[in-house]
Design an enzyme around this catalytic site. Sequence first.
Site, PDB file in Angstrom:
ATOM      1  N   ASN A 152       0.647  -1.238   0.108  1.00 42.47           N
ATOM      2  CA  ASN A 152      -0.029  -0.149   0.024  1.00 42.47           C
ATOM      3  C   ASN A 152       0.759   1.247   0.056  1.00 42.47           C
ATOM      4  OD1 ASN A 152       0.423  -1.014   2.653  1.00 42.47           O
ATOM      5  ND2 ASN A 152      -0.432   0.725   3.156  1.00 42.47           N
ATOM      6  N   GLN A 180      -4.729  -3.835  -2.131  1.00 39.54           N
ATOM      7  CA  GLN A 180      -4.460  -2.834  -3.058  1.00 39.54           C
ATOM      8  C   GLN A 180      -4.286  -3.237  -4.393  1.00 39.54           C
ATOM      9  OE1 GLN A 180      -4.239   0.398  -2.520  1.00 39.54           O
ATOM     10  NE2 GLN A 180      -4.160   0.421  -0.195  1.00 39.54           N
ATOM     11  N   SER A 200     -11.039  -4.802  -0.063  1.00 38.80           N
ATOM     12  CA  SER A 200     -11.864  -3.838   0.700  1.00 38.80           C
ATOM     13  C   SER A 200     -12.635  -2.973  -0.474  1.00 38.80           C
ATOM     14  CB  SER A 200     -11.151  -2.536   1.675  1.00 38.80           C
ATOM     15  OG  SER A 200     -11.548  -3.069   3.152  1.00 38.80           O
ATOM     16  N   HIS A 202     -13.780  -0.171  -0.470  1.00 43.36           N
ATOM     17  CA  HIS A 202     -13.619   1.514  -0.916  1.00 43.36           C
ATOM     18  C   HIS A 202     -12.299   1.701  -1.470  1.00 43.36           C
ATOM     19  CE1 HIS A 202     -10.695   2.490   2.600  1.00 43.36           C
ATOM     20  NE2 HIS A 202     -11.271   1.075   3.015  1.00 43.36           N
ATOM     21  N   CYS A 327      -3.831   4.976   8.399  1.00 42.51           N
ATOM     22  CA  CYS A 327      -3.960   4.909   9.995  1.00 42.51           C
ATOM     23  C   CYS A 327      -2.789   5.080  11.001  1.00 42.51           C
ATOM     24  CB  CYS A 327      -4.406   3.100  10.144  1.00 42.51           C
ATOM     25  SG  CYS A 327      -3.875   2.027   9.003  1.00 42.51           S
TER      26      CYS A 327
HETATM   27  C1  LIG Z   1      -2.968  -3.594   2.094  1.00 40.43           C
HETATM   28  C2  LIG Z   1      -4.256  -3.157   3.060  1.00 40.43           C
HETATM   29  N1  LIG Z   1      -4.690  -4.090   3.840  1.00 40.43           N
HETATM   30  C3  LIG Z   1      -5.602  -3.680   4.646  1.00 40.43           C
HETATM   31  C4  LIG Z   1      -6.073  -2.721   4.600  1.00 40.43           C
HETATM   32  C5  LIG Z   1      -7.178  -2.266   5.686  1.00 40.43           C
HETATM   33  O1  LIG Z   1      -8.698  -1.943   4.853  1.00 40.43           O
HETATM   34  P1  LIG Z   1      -9.804  -1.159   5.738  1.00 40.43           P
HETATM   35  O2  LIG Z   1      -9.299  -0.100   6.609  1.00 40.43           O
HETATM   36  O3  LIG Z   1     -10.699  -0.986   4.679  1.00 40.43           O
HETATM   37  O4  LIG Z   1     -10.160  -2.472   6.689  1.00 40.43           O
HETATM   38  C6  LIG Z   1      -5.460  -1.522   3.757  1.00 40.43           C
HETATM   39  C7  LIG Z   1      -6.029  -0.049   3.768  1.00 40.43           C
HETATM   40  O5  LIG Z   1      -5.351   0.791   3.745  1.00 40.43           O
HETATM   41  C8  LIG Z   1      -4.499  -1.892   2.910  1.00 40.43           C
HETATM   42  O6  LIG Z   1      -3.911  -1.045   2.253  1.00 40.43           O
END
Ligand SMILES: Cc1ncc(COP(=O)(O)O)c(C=O)c1O
Length: 389
Positions: A152, A180, A200, A202, A327
């Site tokens: 990511n 991603q 995900s 979004h 995050c």
């Molecule tokens: C590689 C990866 N895994 C997991 C997540 C977590 O996704 P979510 O916050 O939609 O649960 C993200 C979000 O940035 C991500 O980029």
Amino acid sequence: MPAYLDNNATTQPAPQVIDAVVSMLRDDWGNPSSIHRFGQQARRRVDLARQQVCRLLHCQERELIFTSGATESNNLAIRGLLEARAPRRTFVTDKLEHSAVREPARQLAERGYNVVYLPVSPDGLVDPQALKETLDRHADDVALAAVHWINNETGAIQPLQELGTICREHRVPFFTDATQAVGKIPCDLAALPVDLLSFSAHKFHGPKGVGGLFVRRGIKITPQQLGGPHERDRRGGTENTPGVVGCGVAAELAGQFLSGDGPARGRAQRDRLEHSILRAVPDTVVNSVGAPRLWNTTNLGFPALESEAILVLLSEQGVCAAAGAACSTGSLEPSPVLLAQGVPEKIAHGSIRLSLSRYTTDAEIDDALRILPRVVDKLRGTLPAASAR
Ligand SMILES: Cc1ncc(COP(=O)(O)O)c(C=O)c1O
């Protein structure tokens, strides 16, 4: 409007997704478990969404569990597999994972599991040979191996085919966090040697708070959320029907995007952005430059600067970007992912991520090209002479 170049954090929902979510809330608000007509209409739309997602992933409908998103999917995959495969106590992964894999791994280690972290190259790629040697060594005790598909932060694409094949040869289930990747590159689960895969909605113009976990037929997981027979007894709780339906529409649109020239157009935009910054701003470093990278991401390091300072000034002047995972925003620590792949601290501290989507316009790229060099120049002007070198 500011230039939005933070699409790995989240994407703008597609208009068709918004329409589907609204119509689900307004018209088809029944509980899909109900026997009556309101329930059955909601059930039909959830079923259609499942078909749409499975078409994008090339998997069977029974292999898809809708969840609240990749974080839940990752936790379900890791905990659910380790519980189901007791007494095996070894979990193989790497330090470049998103925190939604790193944190469950850390907790497993605290609880006495044997967590093995695979070495990674300076470009952020997991070495298949190291995976093979680890599986040879720990043979019968490995419950699960987990390597994400696309990073990511840097956009580096892992050698998934090779990693999965090695796991198959050792009869070890292989999980990939594909958050991603899904919707951004083709994903053919009929051909990929992957047993579990998370995503995900979004991240590909769907709603937040919904996503899924693919679990290949024959792989057993222990449910982590008890409370009903939903999702074939693997995830209790009334479905997030507006989210699920929005996810289905987003998946269908992503399939259309992937079959056209959209990714090539996005890559050309990203390359123009990256090359022009490299020309305009001396000493810029592209992190993971030697790895195969996703068309939409560039991670740029400006040695001796602070990424937070760059991001604040960019935001003030109308460019939305990020440093590391969304995050971890607010922390002054450099990205643990960049440090784990050996990026020197001086560069990791000053690294930012620019990420595009199919909605990114050439005007947004132009804005970034105008504003970013000015911001870097300004910050460099404030450095004491010694640290600027
Ligand atoms: C590689 C990866 N895994 C997991 C997540 C977590 O996704 P979510 O916050 O939609 O649960 C993200 C979000 O940035 C991500 O980029």
